[in-house]
Motif scaffolding. Sequence first.
Motif, PDB file in Angstrom:
ATOM      1  N   TYR A   1     -21.496  -4.499  -0.643  1.00 23.67           N
ATOM      2  CA  TYR A   1     -20.374  -5.217  -1.545  1.00 23.67           C
ATOM      3  C   TYR A   1     -18.902  -5.045  -0.741  1.00 23.67           C
ATOM      4  N   PRO A   2     -18.645  -4.003  -0.507  1.00 21.62           N
ATOM      5  CA  PRO A   2     -17.109  -3.687  -0.059  1.00 21.62           C
ATOM      6  C   PRO A   2     -17.156  -4.596   1.512  1.00 21.62           C
ATOM      7  N   VAL A   3     -18.006  -4.729   2.054  1.00 25.06           N
ATOM      8  CA  VAL A   3     -18.139  -5.408   3.427  1.00 25.06           C
ATOM      9  C   VAL A   3     -17.957  -6.875   3.175  1.00 25.06           C
ATOM     10  N   HIS A   4     -18.805  -7.415   2.070  1.00 27.65           N
ATOM     11  CA  HIS A   4     -18.817  -8.771   1.863  1.00 27.65           C
ATOM     12  C   HIS A   4     -17.237  -9.108   1.286  1.00 27.65           C
ATOM     13  N   GLN A   5     -16.766  -8.128   0.614  1.00 30.38           N
ATOM     14  CA  GLN A   5     -15.292  -8.368   0.126  1.00 30.38           C
ATOM     15  C   GLN A   5     -14.424  -8.254   1.235  1.00 30.38           C
ATOM     16  N   ALA A   6     -14.735  -7.702   2.326  1.00 34.30           N
ATOM     17  CA  ALA A   6     -13.652  -7.388   3.470  1.00 34.30           C
ATOM     18  C   ALA A   6     -13.722  -8.775   4.262  1.00 34.30           C
ATOM     19  N   ALA A   7     -15.146  -9.610   4.133  1.00 37.86           N
ATOM     20  CA  ALA A   7     -14.971 -10.913   4.661  1.00 37.86           C
ATOM     21  C   ALA A   7     -14.203 -11.897   3.935  1.00 37.86           C
ATOM     22  N   ASP A   8     -14.220 -11.743   2.636  1.00 32.77           N
ATOM     23  CA  ASP A   8     -13.335 -12.452   1.705  1.00 32.77           C
ATOM     24  C   ASP A   8     -12.055 -12.560   1.992  1.00 32.77           C
ATOM     25  N   ILE A   9     -11.468 -11.312   2.454  1.00 37.03           N
ATOM     26  CA  ILE A   9      -9.969 -10.819   2.709  1.00 37.03           C
ATOM     27  C   ILE A   9      -9.807 -11.389   4.067  1.00 37.03           C
ATOM     28  N   LEU A  10     -10.579 -11.122   4.717  1.00 39.26           N
ATOM     29  CA  LEU A  10     -10.183 -11.430   6.501  1.00 39.26           C
ATOM     30  C   LEU A  10     -10.523 -12.755   6.918  1.00 39.26           C
ATOM     31  N   PHE A  11     -11.419 -13.413   6.065  1.00 42.79           N
ATOM     32  CA  PHE A  11     -11.502 -14.786   6.748  1.00 42.79           C
ATOM     33  C   PHE A  11     -10.389 -15.619   6.782  1.00 42.79           C
ATOM     34  N   CYS A  12      -9.475 -15.468   5.805  1.00 40.25           N
ATOM     35  CA  CYS A  12      -8.125 -16.224   5.968  1.00 40.25           C
ATOM     36  C   CYS A  12      -7.167 -15.315   6.414  1.00 40.25           C
ATOM     37  N   LYS A  13      -7.436 -14.177   7.052  1.00 36.66           N
ATOM     38  CA  LYS A  13      -6.284 -13.061   7.373  1.00 36.66           C
ATOM     39  C   LYS A  13      -5.393 -12.841   6.357  1.00 36.66           C
ATOM     40  N   GLY A  14      -5.895 -12.492   4.868  1.00 36.98           N
ATOM     41  CA  GLY A  14      -4.998 -12.187   4.216  1.00 36.98           C
ATOM     42  C   GLY A  14      -4.433 -10.759   4.326  1.00 36.98           C
ATOM     43  N   ASN A  15      -3.081 -10.786   4.411  1.00 36.59           N
ATOM     44  CA  ASN A  15      -2.410  -9.349   4.553  1.00 36.59           C
ATOM     45  C   ASN A  15      -1.898  -8.529   3.421  1.00 36.59           C
ATOM     46  N   LEU A  16      -2.249  -9.087   2.089  1.00 33.19           N
ATOM     47  CA  LEU A  16      -1.739  -8.716   0.796  1.00 33.19           C
ATOM     48  C   LEU A  16      -2.829  -8.966  -0.437  1.00 33.19           C
TER      49      LEU A  16
END
Length: 352
Positions: free
Chosen positions: A156-171
Motif C-alpha cells: 500500500y505505501p508504494v501504491h501511495q507513492a505512485a499516487d503522489i509522484l505520478f503528478c510530481k506532487g511536492n506537498l
Amino acid sequence: MTMTAELPVSPAVRRSAELERQLAEDPGRFRVLTGDRPTGALHLGHYFGTLHNRVRLQDLGVEVFVLVADYQVLTDRDVAERLTEHVEGLLLDYLAIGIDPARTTVFNHSAVPALNQLLLPFLSLVSVAELGRNPTVKDEIAHSRQSAVSGLMYTYPVHQAADILFCKGNLVPVGQDQLPHLEITRTIARRFNERYADVFPEPDALLSAAPLLLGTDATKMSKSRGNAVALGADADETARLIRGATTDADRRITYDPELRPGVSSLVLLAALCLDRDPHEVAEEIGNGGASGLKRTVTEAVNEAMAPIRARRAEYAQDMGYVRDVLRAGNERANAVAEATLREVRDAMGTFR
C-alpha cells in the motif's frame, strides 16, 4: 521566578510551519495530492480534518489533485461493495464543500492506467523488510477485515507513492500517523533519481493542525462504526445522532479532552462550527448539562452545514454533471500520468 520548560518541536512540525509561510508567499510553486477511499459517506470529522483544508489550499492558488482511491478500497476488504454509490457520494461532497473542478483535478485510480503502472518500478526500489517495518501498514494489518494480508495491503505505501509522484506532487497534507507512508514516498523518489535520472521531487508533509473529533460514542470517528454525522445527513438525522452521543454525569460543561473526551469532543464540534474557542463555548453552556450541550451542538452543526447540504442537494439533481466532473478530471490525470510514465521509461531505458 519560575521557568516553564517548553515542549520540543519536532522537525516535521518546524518544516510544516515553514511550508505554510511559503504557501502564503508563493502558492503556485506547490502541487498537492490528497484523497479518500470510497468506502462510505464522508462525515464531519473528514470535513474539519481534511476537506476544509483542501478548499483553503485551492483558494490560495495551489494546484490540487484529489484522488478517489477506488483500487485502495481493496487494501482491507475482500470486495469493493457499493463502489459506484460511494464514488458518486464523494463527488457530491467535494462539490458541496467548495471543490472547484476548474481549479482542482478530481480523478479515480482505476481510470488512470499509467499511474498504476508506476507501481512496478517503484516496488523494485524498496525492500520487503522496509515495507514490513512500516508502522502504519502494521496497524492496517492489525485492523484488517481480510482473513489474510493481501499483497495490495502490504505494498500500500508504494501504491501511495505512485499516487503522489505520478503528478510530481511536492506537498502532501497528512496527520502525524501518515508520516511513515510519506517517508517511503520520499525514499522511492530519491532512489529513482539516484539510480536513473532526476525525475521526481521528494514531497514534503504539510501536517494537519486540525483537532481530533471523536465519534458520538466517544471512540474514533469512523465511516464503518455508525458514530459519525455524514455531510449528507439532514437536520433531523443530525439531531438524532447528537441526541444519542455519549456524555457523562457531570452537569457542569467543561472542555477537558483528557478527562472528559465525549463531552469535550461535542464542545469542540460546536466551537469549530461557530468558529469560536471551545473553552468559551463550554463556559457559555455552563450548568446546562448534557441536554444544553447537545442542543448547542445540534444548532451549531445544522447552521454551519445548511449551505453545504443545500449545494449537495442541488448537485444531486444533475448527476450527469457530477459524472462529467470526474470524467474531465480523469482526462487531465491521464495526460499528466502518461507524461510522467514517458519520463520514467526514458530514464530507465525501457522500450516503448
